[in-house]
Design an enzyme around this catalytic site. Structure first.
Site, short mmCIF file in Angstrom:
data_model
loop_
_atom_site.label_atom_id
_atom_site.label_comp_id
_atom_site.label_asym_id
_atom_site.label_seq_id
_atom_site.Cartn_x
_atom_site.Cartn_y
_atom_site.Cartn_z
N CYS A 10 0.87 -1.17 0.00
CA CYS A 10 0.00 0.00 0.00
C CYS A 10 0.91 1.23 0.00
O CYS A 10 2.08 1.13 -0.34
CB CYS A 10 -0.98 -0.01 1.18
SG CYS A 10 -0.24 0.18 2.82
N ASN A 13 2.45 1.54 4.29
CA ASN A 13 2.72 0.27 4.97
C ASN A 13 2.40 0.33 6.46
O ASN A 13 3.09 -0.25 7.28
CB ASN A 13 4.17 -0.17 4.72
CG ASN A 13 4.46 -1.61 5.13
OD1 ASN A 13 5.55 -1.92 5.60
ND2 ASN A 13 3.51 -2.50 4.97
N CYS A 15 -1.36 0.54 7.28
CA CYS A 15 -2.78 0.18 7.40
C CYS A 15 -3.11 -1.07 6.59
O CYS A 15 -3.21 -2.16 7.13
CB CYS A 15 -3.69 1.33 6.95
SG CYS A 15 -3.62 2.80 8.00
N ARG A 16 -3.27 -0.90 5.29
CA ARG A 16 -3.78 -1.98 4.45
C ARG A 16 -2.81 -3.13 4.25
O ARG A 16 -3.17 -4.30 4.44
CB ARG A 16 -4.21 -1.43 3.09
CG ARG A 16 -5.37 -0.45 3.21
CD ARG A 16 -5.64 0.28 1.93
NE ARG A 16 -4.54 1.21 1.64
CZ ARG A 16 -4.41 1.89 0.52
NH1 ARG A 16 -5.29 1.74 -0.45
NH2 ARG A 16 -3.41 2.73 0.35
N SER A 17 -1.57 -2.82 3.85
CA SER A 17 -0.66 -3.93 3.55
C SER A 17 -0.23 -4.72 4.78
O SER A 17 -0.17 -5.95 4.72
CB SER A 17 0.54 -3.46 2.72
OG SER A 17 1.25 -2.42 3.35
N ASP A 127 -8.28 3.16 1.49
CA ASP A 127 -7.35 3.53 2.56
C ASP A 127 -8.16 4.03 3.76
O ASP A 127 -8.84 5.05 3.67
CB ASP A 127 -6.40 4.61 2.08
CG ASP A 127 -5.28 4.89 3.05
OD1 ASP A 127 -5.34 4.44 4.21
OD2 ASP A 127 -4.31 5.57 2.64
#
Length: 164
Positions: A10, A13, A15-17, A127
């Site tokens: 993301c 690095n 939140c999402r990934s 996000d």
């Protein structure tokens, strides 16, 4: 047997990934497949290098038994394109950056993570950083679905054999 190497990406690095890394790691562990994979996450930007995942992401994940606190943000390195078998982007912006930076011989490795969950009807993991609290729950739901779809894809392609 050679491990399948997966990198979730993301922007920062945090939140999402890392959420995808944590969820996928938990799933493969529950299926006794952890020794078949190398799993990591990274960001296309260096905003948060060395930092743990966002506290809201950690809290939401922990409610589902996914631990993220040990992870630390890092930026994608040029060598990642050669090392990893799959470079899974969370959204259009990060896919574009990855595809542009990726050497031609490795471009086929760069994919949208949500392409492994086509039933969701969207291609981008939103996000949650500037959004509401429930955004982190939504991300968890999406990466759970995409993780299961990714494993199924690996099995169907013959890249991962699973004995029951």
């Amino acid at each position: 047997m050679e491990k399948i190497k997966v990198l979730f990406v993301c922007m920062g690095n945090i939140c999402r990934s890392p959420t995808a890394e944590g969820v996928f790691t938990k799933i493969i562990a529950s299926k006794n497949l952890a020794d078949r994979f190398t799993v990591d996450s990274a960001g296309t930007h260096a905003y948060h290098v060395g930092n743990p995942p966002d506290a809201r992401a950690q809290k939401a994940a922990l409610k589902r038994g996914v631990e993220l606190q040990h992870l630390r943000a890092r930026k994608v390195h040029g060598s990642d394109f050669e090392y990893f078998d799959y470079v899974l982007a969370m959204d259009d912006d990060n896919y574009s950056i990855l595809f542009h930076e990726c050497p031609d011989e490795h471009k086929a490795k760069v994919k949208y993570f949500l392409d492994y969950a086509p039933h969701l009807g969207i291609r981008e993991v939103p996000d949650p950083y500037y959004g509401e609290k429930l955004g982190f729950e939504r991300v968890l739901d999406m990466v759970q679905e995409a993780s299961l779809g990714f494993l199924e894809s690996l099995q169907k392609s013959g890249k991962l054999s699973v004995s029951n």
